[in-house]
Design an enzyme around this catalytic site. Structure first.
Site, PDB file in Angstrom:
ATOM      1  N   ASP A  46      62.469  19.583  37.954  1.00  0.00           N
ATOM      2  CA  ASP A  46      61.179  19.266  38.063  1.00  0.00           C
ATOM      3  C   ASP A  46      60.503  20.385  38.290  1.00  0.00           C
ATOM      4  O   ASP A  46      60.785  21.354  39.141  1.00  0.00           O
ATOM      5  CB  ASP A  46      60.793  18.145  38.909  1.00  0.00           C
ATOM      6  CG  ASP A  46      61.374  16.820  38.353  1.00  0.00           C
ATOM      7  OD1 ASP A  46      61.665  16.872  37.209  1.00  0.00           O
ATOM      8  OD2 ASP A  46      61.822  15.858  39.130  1.00  0.00           O
ATOM      9  N   LYS A  47      59.113  20.403  37.959  1.00  0.00           N
ATOM     10  CA  LYS A  47      58.062  21.537  38.449  1.00  0.00           C
ATOM     11  C   LYS A  47      58.098  21.660  39.689  1.00  0.00           C
ATOM     12  O   LYS A  47      58.243  23.131  40.268  1.00  0.00           O
ATOM     13  CB  LYS A  47      56.569  21.055  37.958  1.00  0.00           C
ATOM     14  CG  LYS A  47      55.670  22.192  38.320  1.00  0.00           C
ATOM     15  CD  LYS A  47      54.449  21.627  37.881  1.00  0.00           C
ATOM     16  CE  LYS A  47      53.166  22.525  38.655  1.00  0.00           C
ATOM     17  NZ  LYS A  47      51.902  21.684  38.428  1.00  0.00           N
TER      18      LYS A  47
END
Length: 315
Positions: free
Chosen positions: A147-148
């Site tokens: 994820d970011k």
């Protein structure tokens, strides 16, 4: 029994017969078509691209058993991938693979809202044309994602041979990934396993959830590293690799990740916006040499700062 919709990435239209009643047409399509969000479905409905029994409907139309749903997808807009000179923390590299310690806040590949500035843009500049094409035009070289707001190790393939070999290791679970996380609450046991299937959340397309509907098996092993007042530092080993797996599983057992506004507290905690999660270890069999490669990335500054804030509360 709910109708299961296929991935439409290689299709431009879909005809299906509804089997349930009472569900809104936009919700039904968004929940079951992987490539469409609910807002995207609503735009298609407003544009006349969704017909029920041969006629256009409103987005709040409620389906009945036997309804014939016909969906036409518009042509996708092509977005050119541009190499960008973005600094990379390269942990390992050879002619087949490259492993990067991704910083928190960097998106892995271009997506709506993030057309550039991604890891893929950086890899295109760093590696040139030497990235595999198995992942598709928008995800060259990408074998798996994080994820970011998750930092840490991510592997990319430089050729199709390496990509297919590493993907096979993901499938047979021989590619090992270990994460460090800080979760809310005091965990009573020293270790444990969460074995709970994960699928798309029934009402929120941005979230995943523990569910038996349209889900895939997911297993996370965890152990306590340190305990603090109100929080616990844990180490998680993935046996499977589902979207948001650690975040969903930890929230499922009552210990959402610190800073995770999607599955935990809606407000920032301890000055942190976004989950406190770091991909700390990666182990795989090299696709060409057959040797075991075991890599690690130290805890980043943001993670250490969180631990420092919690340190005075050690119990």
């Amino acid at each position: 029994m709910r109708t299961s919709f296929p991935n439409l990435s290689d299709m431009d239209e879909l005809r299906i017969i509804a089997e349930e009643s009472g569900e809104r047409i936009d919700a039904l399509l968004a929940q079951n078509v992987e490539t469409l969000s609910r807002s995207a479905v609503q735009r298609l409905i407003d544009g006349g691209s969704v017909l029920v029994n041969g006629a256009p409907v409103r987005k709040n139309y409620k389906c009945s058993p036997g309804d014939e749903i016909f969906l036409v997808l518009p042509e996708s807009e092509e977005t050119e991938l541009v190499p960008q000179d973005i600094p990379l923390d390269v942990v390992y590299e050879d002619g087949d693979v490259i492993v990067v310690n991704k910083p928190r806040g960097m998106v892995v590949h271009p997506a709506p809202g993030h057309p550039d500035g991604t890891l893929v843009n950086a890899l295109l500049h760093y590696c040139g044309s030497s990235l595999s094409g198995v992942g598709g035009e928008k995800r060259p070289g990408i074998v798996h994602r994080i994820d970011k707001d998750t930092s840490g190790l991510i592997i990319a393939a430089k050729n199709d041979f390496a990509h297919l070999a590493l993907s096979a290791q993901l499938a047979d679970r021989s590619l090992s990934r270990v994460y460090e996380a800080v979760v809310r609450g005091g965990m009573r046991q020293d270790s444990g396993t969460v074995d709970a299937s994960i699928g798309r959340h029934p009402t929120d397309r941005k979230r995943m959830a523990v569910t038996e509907k349209n889900s895939r098996n997911a297993v996370t092993h965890w152990e306590v590293v340190a305990r603090y007042r109100g929080y616990t530092h844990v180490r998680c080993r993935l046996e499977t690799g589902r979207t948001h797996q650690i975040r969903v599983h930890m929230a499922h057992i009552g210990h959402p990740l610190l800073g995770d506004g999607l599955y935990g507290a809606p407000c920032p905690e301890k000055g942190l916006e976004g989950q406190c999660l770091h991909a700390a270890q990666l182990k795989f069999v090299h696709p060409r040499s057959g040797e075991c490669v075991h890599l690690s990335a130290p805890l980043p500054e943001y993670f250490l700062n969180v631990l420092s804030r919690l340190g005075a509360e050690t119990i």
